[in-house]
Design a protein around this motif. Structure first.
Motif, PDB file in Angstrom:
ATOM      1  N   LYS A   1      15.255   5.708 -64.246  1.00  0.00           N
ATOM      2  CA  LYS A   1      15.834   4.422 -63.695  1.00  0.00           C
ATOM      3  C   LYS A   1      17.222   4.194 -64.684  1.00  0.00           C
ATOM      4  CE  LYS A   1      12.045   2.336 -61.240  1.00  0.00           C
ATOM      5  NZ  LYS A   1      11.589   0.960 -61.325  1.00  0.00           N
ATOM      6  N   PRO A   2      18.021   3.675 -64.115  1.00  0.00           N
ATOM      7  CA  PRO A   2      19.457   3.556 -64.754  1.00  0.00           C
ATOM      8  C   PRO A   2      19.071   2.324 -65.466  1.00  0.00           C
ATOM      9  CG  PRO A   2      19.632   2.720 -62.705  1.00  0.00           C
ATOM     10  CD  PRO A   2      18.485   3.648 -62.524  1.00  0.00           C
ATOM     11  N   LYS A   3      19.584   2.187 -66.896  1.00  0.00           N
ATOM     12  CA  LYS A   3      19.728   1.196 -67.720  1.00  0.00           C
ATOM     13  C   LYS A   3      20.732  -0.013 -67.112  1.00  0.00           C
ATOM     14  CE  LYS A   3      18.446   3.518 -71.906  1.00  0.00           C
ATOM     15  NZ  LYS A   3      18.602   3.760 -73.270  1.00  0.00           N
ATOM     16  N   VAL A   4      20.003  -1.365 -66.937  1.00  0.00           N
ATOM     17  CA  VAL A   4      20.816  -2.390 -66.426  1.00  0.00           C
ATOM     18  C   VAL A   4      21.165  -3.524 -67.229  1.00  0.00           C
ATOM     19  CG1 VAL A   4      20.773  -4.077 -64.467  1.00  0.00           C
ATOM     20  CG2 VAL A   4      19.569  -1.777 -64.132  1.00  0.00           C
ATOM     21  N   GLY A   5      22.516  -4.052 -67.281  1.00  0.00           N
ATOM     22  CA  GLY A   5      22.748  -5.036 -67.931  1.00  0.00           C
ATOM     23  C   GLY A   5      22.926  -6.400 -66.978  1.00  0.00           C
ATOM     24  N   PHE A   6      23.007  -7.624 -67.440  1.00  0.00           N
ATOM     25  CA  PHE A   6      23.287  -8.814 -66.951  1.00  0.00           C
ATOM     26  C   PHE A   6      24.015  -9.914 -67.699  1.00  0.00           C
ATOM     27  CE2 PHE A   6      22.722 -12.024 -63.715  1.00  0.00           C
ATOM     28  CZ  PHE A   6      22.135 -11.522 -62.344  1.00  0.00           C
ATOM     29  N   VAL A   7      25.008 -10.095 -67.168  1.00  0.00           N
ATOM     30  CA  VAL A   7      25.859 -11.256 -67.513  1.00  0.00           C
ATOM     31  C   VAL A   7      25.892 -12.401 -66.704  1.00  0.00           C
ATOM     32  CG1 VAL A   7      28.051 -11.574 -68.678  1.00  0.00           C
ATOM     33  CG2 VAL A   7      27.455  -9.608 -68.656  1.00  0.00           C
ATOM     34  N   GLY A   8      25.407 -13.495 -67.450  1.00  0.00           N
ATOM     35  CA  GLY A   8      25.124 -14.939 -66.580  1.00  0.00           C
ATOM     36  C   GLY A   8      24.029 -15.105 -66.116  1.00  0.00           C
ATOM     37  N   VAL A   9      22.973 -15.663 -66.750  1.00  0.00           N
ATOM     38  CA  VAL A   9      21.612 -15.801 -66.498  1.00  0.00           C
ATOM     39  C   VAL A   9      21.404 -17.449 -66.323  1.00  0.00           C
ATOM     40  CG1 VAL A   9      20.769 -13.583 -67.458  1.00  0.00           C
ATOM     41  CG2 VAL A   9      20.756 -15.781 -68.896  1.00  0.00           C
TER      42      VAL A   9
ATOM     43  N   ILE B   1      14.805  -8.158 -61.434  1.00  0.00           N
ATOM     44  CA  ILE B   1      15.021  -6.733 -61.790  1.00  0.00           C
ATOM     45  C   ILE B   1      14.187  -6.010 -63.038  1.00  0.00           C
ATOM     46  CG2 ILE B   1      16.975  -5.274 -63.055  1.00  0.00           C
ATOM     47  CD1 ILE B   1      18.984  -7.241 -61.825  1.00  0.00           C
ATOM     48  N   LEU B   2      13.903  -7.115 -63.931  1.00  0.00           N
ATOM     49  CA  LEU B   2      12.748  -7.041 -64.846  1.00  0.00           C
ATOM     50  C   LEU B   2      11.492  -6.475 -64.118  1.00  0.00           C
ATOM     51  CD1 LEU B   2      13.091  -9.424 -67.590  1.00  0.00           C
ATOM     52  CD2 LEU B   2      13.070  -6.599 -68.010  1.00  0.00           C
ATOM     53  N   GLN B   3      11.104  -6.943 -63.212  1.00  0.00           N
ATOM     54  CA  GLN B   3      10.063  -6.907 -62.509  1.00  0.00           C
ATOM     55  C   GLN B   3       9.758  -5.652 -61.928  1.00  0.00           C
ATOM     56  OE1 GLN B   3       8.916 -10.595 -60.519  1.00  0.00           O
ATOM     57  NE2 GLN B   3       8.250 -11.374 -62.543  1.00  0.00           N
ATOM     58  N   GLY B   4      11.076  -5.135 -61.442  1.00  0.00           N
ATOM     59  CA  GLY B   4      11.285  -3.979 -60.612  1.00  0.00           C
ATOM     60  C   GLY B   4      11.143  -2.619 -61.663  1.00  0.00           C
ATOM     61  N   GLY B   5      10.818  -3.150 -62.833  1.00  0.00           N
ATOM     62  CA  GLY B   5      10.749  -1.840 -63.837  1.00  0.00           C
ATOM     63  C   GLY B   5      11.929  -1.336 -64.367  1.00  0.00           C
ATOM     64  N   TYR B   6      13.044  -2.147 -64.484  1.00  0.00           N
ATOM     65  CA  TYR B   6      13.994  -1.689 -65.092  1.00  0.00           C
ATOM     66  C   TYR B   6      14.226  -2.156 -66.584  1.00  0.00           C
ATOM     67  CZ  TYR B   6      15.688  -0.171 -60.347  1.00  0.00           C
ATOM     68  OH  TYR B   6      16.105   0.499 -59.412  1.00  0.00           O
ATOM     69  N   ASP B   7      14.871  -1.396 -67.411  1.00  0.00           N
ATOM     70  CA  ASP B   7      15.204  -1.699 -68.813  1.00  0.00           C
ATOM     71  C   ASP B   7      16.370  -2.612 -68.594  1.00  0.00           C
ATOM     72  OD1 ASP B   7      15.560  -1.732 -71.402  1.00  0.00           O
ATOM     73  OD2 ASP B   7      15.985   0.198 -71.901  1.00  0.00           O
TER      74      ASP B   7
ATOM     75  N   ALA C   1      28.375  -0.222 -73.641  1.00  0.00           N
ATOM     76  CA  ALA C   1      28.054   1.124 -74.011  1.00  0.00           C
ATOM     77  C   ALA C   1      26.583   1.353 -73.771  1.00  0.00           C
ATOM     78  CB  ALA C   1      28.219   1.156 -75.703  1.00  0.00           C
ATOM     79  N   GLY C   2      25.684   0.595 -73.634  1.00  0.00           N
ATOM     80  CA  GLY C   2      24.389   0.793 -73.373  1.00  0.00           C
ATOM     81  C   GLY C   2      23.864   0.777 -72.032  1.00  0.00           C
ATOM     82  N   CYS C   3      24.708   0.315 -71.025  1.00  0.00           N
ATOM     83  CA  CYS C   3      24.059   0.206 -69.893  1.00  0.00           C
ATOM     84  C   CYS C   3      24.635   1.423 -68.613  1.00  0.00           C
ATOM     85  CB  CYS C   3      24.260  -1.109 -69.301  1.00  0.00           C
ATOM     86  SG  CYS C   3      23.071  -2.384 -70.264  1.00  0.00           S
ATOM     87  N   ASP C   4      24.102   1.454 -67.606  1.00  0.00           N
ATOM     88  CA  ASP C   4      24.639   2.277 -66.650  1.00  0.00           C
ATOM     89  C   ASP C   4      25.110   1.299 -65.340  1.00  0.00           C
ATOM     90  OD1 ASP C   4      23.586   4.822 -67.559  1.00  0.00           O
ATOM     91  OD2 ASP C   4      21.758   4.011 -67.133  1.00  0.00           O
ATOM     92  N   ILE C   5      24.656   0.285 -65.194  1.00  0.00           N
ATOM     93  CA  ILE C   5      24.918  -0.701 -64.233  1.00  0.00           C
ATOM     94  C   ILE C   5      24.925  -1.986 -65.012  1.00  0.00           C
ATOM     95  CG2 ILE C   5      24.273  -1.959 -62.149  1.00  0.00           C
ATOM     96  CD1 ILE C   5      22.744   0.694 -61.362  1.00  0.00           C
ATOM     97  N   VAL C   6      26.016  -2.916 -64.850  1.00  0.00           N
ATOM     98  CA  VAL C   6      26.002  -4.090 -65.322  1.00  0.00           C
ATOM     99  C   VAL C   6      26.153  -5.081 -64.181  1.00  0.00           C
ATOM    100  CG1 VAL C   6      27.339  -5.599 -66.834  1.00  0.00           C
ATOM    101  CG2 VAL C   6      26.997  -3.368 -67.566  1.00  0.00           C
TER     102      VAL C   6
ATOM    103  N   LYS D   1      21.751  -0.141 -54.694  1.00  0.00           N
ATOM    104  CA  LYS D   1      21.172  -0.521 -53.617  1.00  0.00           C
ATOM    105  C   LYS D   1      19.549  -0.818 -54.194  1.00  0.00           C
ATOM    106  CE  LYS D   1      19.518  -0.905 -49.003  1.00  0.00           C
ATOM    107  NZ  LYS D   1      18.258  -1.030 -49.300  1.00  0.00           N
ATOM    108  N   PRO D   2      18.961   0.397 -55.082  1.00  0.00           N
ATOM    109  CA  PRO D   2      17.488   0.075 -55.468  1.00  0.00           C
ATOM    110  C   PRO D   2      17.430  -1.106 -56.152  1.00  0.00           C
ATOM    111  CG  PRO D   2      18.070   2.291 -55.348  1.00  0.00           C
ATOM    112  CD  PRO D   2      19.459   1.737 -55.282  1.00  0.00           C
ATOM    113  N   VAL D   3      18.548  -1.386 -57.288  1.00  0.00           N
ATOM    114  CA  VAL D   3      18.328  -2.523 -57.997  1.00  0.00           C
ATOM    115  C   VAL D   3      18.664  -3.891 -57.245  1.00  0.00           C
ATOM    116  CG1 VAL D   3      19.127  -3.305 -60.323  1.00  0.00           C
ATOM    117  CG2 VAL D   3      19.351  -0.889 -59.682  1.00  0.00           C
ATOM    118  N   ILE D   4      19.856  -3.827 -56.405  1.00  0.00           N
ATOM    119  CA  ILE D   4      19.889  -5.009 -55.801  1.00  0.00           C
ATOM    120  C   ILE D   4      18.712  -5.369 -54.816  1.00  0.00           C
ATOM    121  CG2 ILE D   4      21.156  -5.903 -53.672  1.00  0.00           C
ATOM    122  CD1 ILE D   4      23.656  -4.322 -54.549  1.00  0.00           C
TER     123      ILE D   4
END
Length: 307
Positions: A4-12, A23-29, A60-65, A152-155
């Motif tokens: 799975k891609p590593k995901v970043g999130f700005v603005g929580v 996203i966390l509960q979907g099993g993503y880092d 630098a550390g994420c595939d999708i932000v 789409k799987p992350v969305i």
């Protein structure tokens, strides 16, 4: 090892917290970057999210932000800033902007990211923080087909309905059309309730007749929860944010070279309220502002209607 891609999130914030949680509960880092409010950040790190020390670290550390911010200038700063995503992301990075933003800005950012080997997706949101927590938001997505398939799987983790509308910019354009209708209804309702009160019709009577007719809708129901029931939590969307959105609508119309008499009038209704210090009030409270301009107290009119 997870593929799975590593995901970043700005603005929580209000919306972002629920989206990031799902996203966390979907099993993503998940790596997050918050603002001054530490409550949602600490909530998410307790669930297993990692807090980024900087945007550069996230890029630098994420595939999708994912971005869930207040306006286009904030999005531009996160992407274009010296320590931002564009300067520090690796080729292939996908930036998904869920902000209600100016499509003109979105298209410019998309071109800059593409030139650096990265990708832009616009995926603005429909519904409220309640649906964000439940994972049932509406997503209106603009993206190249192959990029859409990757995100789409992350969305899907936070959206109950996902519509791919076309290329980058399509999502933000559709969101502004939607918000034009929403702010337009709010302005019409505000004037209608004042008009009713001015001619002797209590707000409750207007709600009873309109709500039960073909002109009733879900937005009218929540709007009147404030107007008639004085429920301050009926629609938690500030006049300041609404004014920003309808301002973007007018800019989009101008860029398209069209006459926009209705959206211009709606913008002025919200700008008038914000100019008089009502920016922190919520959407249905525009009705009180319009009533006040006409020498009425809408709360008093409701009380009279109960007599």
């Amino acid at each position: 090892m997870s593929t799975k891609p590593k995901v970043g999130f700005v603005g929580v914030g209000y919306m972002g917290h629920g989206m990031a949680k799902n996203i966390l509960q979907g099993g993503y880092d998940l790596m997050i970057k918050g603002n001054r409010n530490r409550v949602p950040v600490e909530s998410l790190t307790a669930m297993g999210a990692h807090e980024a020390g900087s945007l550069a670290e996230m890029a630098a550390g994420c595939d999708i932000v994912f971005l869930c911010l207040s306006n286009s200038p904030q999005v531009e700063a996160v992407i274009r800033g010296e320590g931002g995503l564009l300067a520090n992301g690796k080729p292939g990075l996908i930036v998904v902007d869920t902000t209600t933003a100016n499509p003109v800005s979105t298209m410019a950012l998309a071109a800059e990211l593409e030139a650096a080997g990265m990708h832009m997706v616009d995926a603005p949101l429909g519904r409220t923080p309640k649906e964000a927590e439940a994972g049932t938001l509406d997503a209106m997505v603009g993206a190249a087909p192959e990029v859409f398939e990757r995100v789409k799987p992350v969305i899907d983790c936070w959206a109950g309905s996902v519509t791919h509308l076309g290329p980058v910019g399509s999502g933000h354009k559709m969101k502004l059309v939607m918000n034009f209708l929403g702010t337009g209804y709010a302005a019409l309702y505000a004037e209608a309730f004042t008009m009713g009160a001015k001619v002797g019709l209590a707000p409750q009577l207007v709600r009873q007749v309109i709500g039960g007719s073909r002109m009733g809708c879900g937005f009218f129901e929540t709007y009147t929860q404030w107007v008639c029931d004085r429920d301050p939590d009926a629609h938690l969307f500030t006049l300041d944010n609404a004014a920003k959105d309808i301002g973007y609508v007018c800019l989009m119309a101008q860029a398209a070279g069209m006459a926009n008499p209705m959206s211009a009038a709606v913008r002025n209704a919200f700008a008038s309220a914000v100019a008089q210090g009502k920016e922190a009030d919520y959407m249905p409270m525009l009705a009180d502002h319009i009533a006040s301009l006409n020498g009425l107290d809408l709360g008093e009119e409701v009380e009279k209607g109960r007599g």
